[in-house]
Structure formats: structure tokens, C-alpha cells
Design a protein around this motif. Sequence first.
Motif, PDB file in Angstrom:
ATOM      1  N   ARG A 115     -62.380 113.117  62.612  1.00 32.12           N
ATOM      2  CA  ARG A 115     -61.365 112.477  63.926  1.00 32.12           C
ATOM      3  C   ARG A 115     -62.443 111.774  64.576  1.00 32.12           C
ATOM      4  N   HIS A 116     -62.380 110.603  64.972  1.00 27.83           N
ATOM      5  CA  HIS A 116     -63.103 109.860  65.690  1.00 27.83           C
ATOM      6  C   HIS A 116     -63.336 110.542  67.009  1.00 27.83           C
ATOM      7  N   ARG A 117     -64.791 110.743  67.565  1.00 28.02           N
ATOM      8  CA  ARG A 117     -64.978 111.109  68.994  1.00 28.02           C
ATOM      9  C   ARG A 117     -65.540 110.207  69.674  1.00 28.02           C
ATOM     10  N   PRO A 118     -65.066 109.638  70.492  1.00 26.14           N
ATOM     11  CA  PRO A 118     -65.681 108.571  71.429  1.00 26.14           C
ATOM     12  C   PRO A 118     -66.810 109.091  72.074  1.00 26.14           C
ATOM     13  N   GLY A 119     -68.330 108.417  71.941  1.00 24.73           N
ATOM     14  CA  GLY A 119     -69.205 108.703  72.872  1.00 24.73           C
ATOM     15  C   GLY A 119     -69.974 109.645  72.098  1.00 24.73           C
ATOM     16  N   LEU A 120     -69.730 110.180  70.724  1.00 25.05           N
ATOM     17  CA  LEU A 120     -70.513 110.887  70.051  1.00 25.05           C
ATOM     18  C   LEU A 120     -72.096 110.501  69.834  1.00 25.05           C
ATOM     19  N   ARG A 121     -72.900 111.456  70.003  1.00 27.08           N
ATOM     20  CA  ARG A 121     -74.437 110.997  69.739  1.00 27.08           C
ATOM     21  C   ARG A 121     -75.001 112.216  68.701  1.00 27.08           C
ATOM     22  N   SER A 122     -75.565 111.645  67.715  1.00 26.79           N
ATOM     23  CA  SER A 122     -76.117 112.531  66.732  1.00 26.79           C
ATOM     24  C   SER A 122     -77.362 113.167  67.336  1.00 26.79           C
ATOM     25  N   ALA A 123     -77.325 114.466  67.507  1.00 26.72           N
ATOM     26  CA  ALA A 123     -78.802 115.214  67.838  1.00 26.72           C
ATOM     27  C   ALA A 123     -79.748 114.982  66.812  1.00 26.72           C
TER      28      ALA A 123
ATOM     29  N   THR B 242     -57.392 108.043  65.785  1.00 30.07           N
ATOM     30  CA  THR B 242     -58.283 107.235  64.866  1.00 30.07           C
ATOM     31  C   THR B 242     -59.300 108.420  63.734  1.00 30.07           C
ATOM     32  N   LEU B 243     -59.385 107.837  62.565  1.00 33.71           N
ATOM     33  CA  LEU B 243     -60.219 108.357  61.711  1.00 33.71           C
ATOM     34  C   LEU B 243     -61.569 107.569  61.531  1.00 33.71           C
ATOM     35  N   CYS B 244     -62.595 108.356  61.376  1.00 36.16           N
ATOM     36  CA  CYS B 244     -64.017 107.994  61.429  1.00 36.16           C
ATOM     37  C   CYS B 244     -64.520 108.219  60.210  1.00 36.16           C
ATOM     38  N   ILE B 245     -64.905 107.150  59.457  1.00 40.41           N
ATOM     39  CA  ILE B 245     -65.525 107.135  57.840  1.00 40.41           C
ATOM     40  C   ILE B 245     -66.872 108.023  58.039  1.00 40.41           C
ATOM     41  N   TYR B 246     -67.111 108.901  57.425  1.00 37.03           N
ATOM     42  CA  TYR B 246     -68.616 109.365  57.446  1.00 37.03           C
ATOM     43  C   TYR B 246     -69.436 109.057  56.112  1.00 37.03           C
ATOM     44  N   CYS B 247     -69.701 109.641  55.256  1.00 36.91           N
ATOM     45  CA  CYS B 247     -70.507 109.402  54.102  1.00 36.91           C
ATOM     46  C   CYS B 247     -69.942 109.244  52.734  1.00 36.91           C
ATOM     47  N   TYR B 248     -70.174 108.486  52.015  1.00 39.03           N
ATOM     48  CA  TYR B 248     -69.898 108.222  50.480  1.00 39.03           C
ATOM     49  C   TYR B 248     -70.881 109.109  49.748  1.00 39.03           C
TER      50      TYR B 248
ATOM     51  N   HIS C  95     -54.894 103.991  52.190  1.00 38.96           N
ATOM     52  CA  HIS C  95     -53.503 104.114  52.088  1.00 38.96           C
ATOM     53  C   HIS C  95     -53.057 105.374  52.248  1.00 38.96           C
ATOM     54  N   TRP C  96     -53.926 106.496  52.364  1.00 39.29           N
ATOM     55  CA  TRP C  96     -53.607 107.896  52.695  1.00 39.29           C
ATOM     56  C   TRP C  96     -53.313 108.044  54.276  1.00 39.29           C
ATOM     57  N   ALA C  97     -54.518 107.416  55.106  1.00 44.15           N
ATOM     58  CA  ALA C  97     -54.278 107.292  56.359  1.00 44.15           C
ATOM     59  C   ALA C  97     -53.087 106.661  57.014  1.00 44.15           C
ATOM     60  N   ARG C  98     -52.764 105.505  56.438  1.00 42.12           N
ATOM     61  CA  ARG C  98     -51.459 104.818  56.842  1.00 42.12           C
ATOM     62  C   ARG C  98     -50.313 105.585  56.445  1.00 42.12           C
ATOM     63  N   SER C  99     -50.345 106.286  55.386  1.00 36.18           N
ATOM     64  CA  SER C  99     -49.006 107.072  55.044  1.00 36.18           C
ATOM     65  C   SER C  99     -48.762 108.338  55.902  1.00 36.18           C
ATOM     66  N   GLU C 100     -50.097 108.802  56.439  1.00 38.37           N
ATOM     67  CA  GLU C 100     -50.015 109.893  57.199  1.00 38.37           C
ATOM     68  C   GLU C 100     -49.831 109.617  58.753  1.00 38.37           C
ATOM     69  N   GLY C 101     -49.938 108.347  59.186  1.00 36.64           N
ATOM     70  CA  GLY C 101     -49.272 107.848  60.388  1.00 36.64           C
ATOM     71  C   GLY C 101     -50.796 107.936  61.398  1.00 36.64           C
ATOM     72  N   PHE C 102     -51.980 107.849  60.831  1.00 36.94           N
ATOM     73  CA  PHE C 102     -53.018 107.550  61.642  1.00 36.94           C
ATOM     74  C   PHE C 102     -52.845 106.186  62.082  1.00 36.94           C
ATOM     75  N   ALA C 103     -53.774 105.935  63.451  1.00 37.29           N
ATOM     76  CA  ALA C 103     -53.669 104.538  63.881  1.00 37.29           C
ATOM     77  C   ALA C 103     -54.583 103.628  63.690  1.00 37.29           C
TER      78      ALA C 103
END
Length: 208
Positions: A61-69, A92-98, A128-136
Motif C-alpha cells: 500500500r502506498h504510504r505518502p511521505g515514506l522515507r527509507s531508513a 493506491t498500490l506502490c510497486i516494489y521490486c521485481y 489487471h489484478w489491481a483494476r479488478s480488485e478496485g484499486f484507484a
Amino acid sequence: MGDLELSAIRLRPMGLEDLGQAPLDCHGGAAEAADRIRDLGAAAILAFDGDQHVGQLQFRRHRPGLRSAAGLFSPDYWGDFAGRDPPLPAATLCIYCYHVGQLTAGKDRDARYQGRGLGVALLDHLIHWARSEGFAAIVAKSMPPAREILQFMGGQTEATYASRGFTCVDRWIDQPMHQALVERDLVGAQGDPEKDATVGLCVLQLRP
């Protein structure tokens, strides 16, 4: 491995039943992954060649203002937009690593699965999954296009995100990333940081 073989790879969301089965590197442990699955419905998109895990795309989940320690060396790096986050919906989802070519836990990657479009297939499945699950919306940090940088960082380029409908709303030079690339001889010490270490903030709106 050609396109025909790639088309046979199965992609699906990571559920609770995958804990203890799929590699958990960068998830923060089984308990944290389970919390995200309960919150979001999944913690990653997984890729399988037969029964063999061959890759995953993690998200949170996207966290506004997140800083990586820990800077680059924490999964939170992918959600750290240097205080440049635009206003985004709560869903809002946030993509992390591949993790393309990851067969087992650890840093080793099977090169047979890299450079074949598996990362983009994981991204397409996530959208596709995020859209089907109703994420914005989905937000992502884009990487410079050099292959050695993409393999080291585990991300996608701005051009790839743009081809999937994302808009790049900001860009900046990531100096700590540039330093890490220099230390690993992935770019020259006298190279151009703007070319080698410019990252972008890319947003895909899933709702009108």
C-alpha cells in the motif's frame, strides 16, 4: 527460452497459502507478508514455470511521505519518493521490486528468465489484478534504462511504465544510487549521474 515458453508461464497473486513456499526476500518476513495479504488481497504477483517459482513482483500500500531508513538497501526504497509524492487516493498500490529469475530464496537469479519480457508480464498481470480488485491507482519508481542497472536494482524503465499508461510526474537524480553503481563498477566514476541515476515517479490512474 523464447516467447512461446514465456507464454506458458503461470502468473497469479500471492496468497496466504504461498507463505513458506514462495521466496520471501524483501517481504520483511512471513508475518509482514501475511499482514499485507490480509490488507490488500495479495503481496506480490508470482510467476511459475511448471511448479518452479521463477519470479515475482512485490507491491505494498502506498504510504505518502515514506522515507527509507536504510536508503537503497531496504525494500522501503521503492516507496520513498524523496518527499515528491503527489496527492493520491488511499487505495493506491506502490510497486516494489521485481525478482525476475528467482528460483529460491537469496540473490541468485537464473539468466534464462531474464531479458525475455517476464518483468513486463508481471507488471501487466498486476495492473489487471489491481483494476479488478478496485484499486484507484498504482505508483512506481522508474529506473535508468541500462540493463546492468535494471538487473542490479530490480525495476523497470520510465518508457516501460509509459507504455502501460503510467504518467511520469517527477524525476530526480538519485545520488546514493549513483554512488552504489560506481562502487559496483556498473557505471564509471566519471560518468553522467543524470544519465545513470535519474529515477522517476510514475503514476497510473485506474479509475476515471
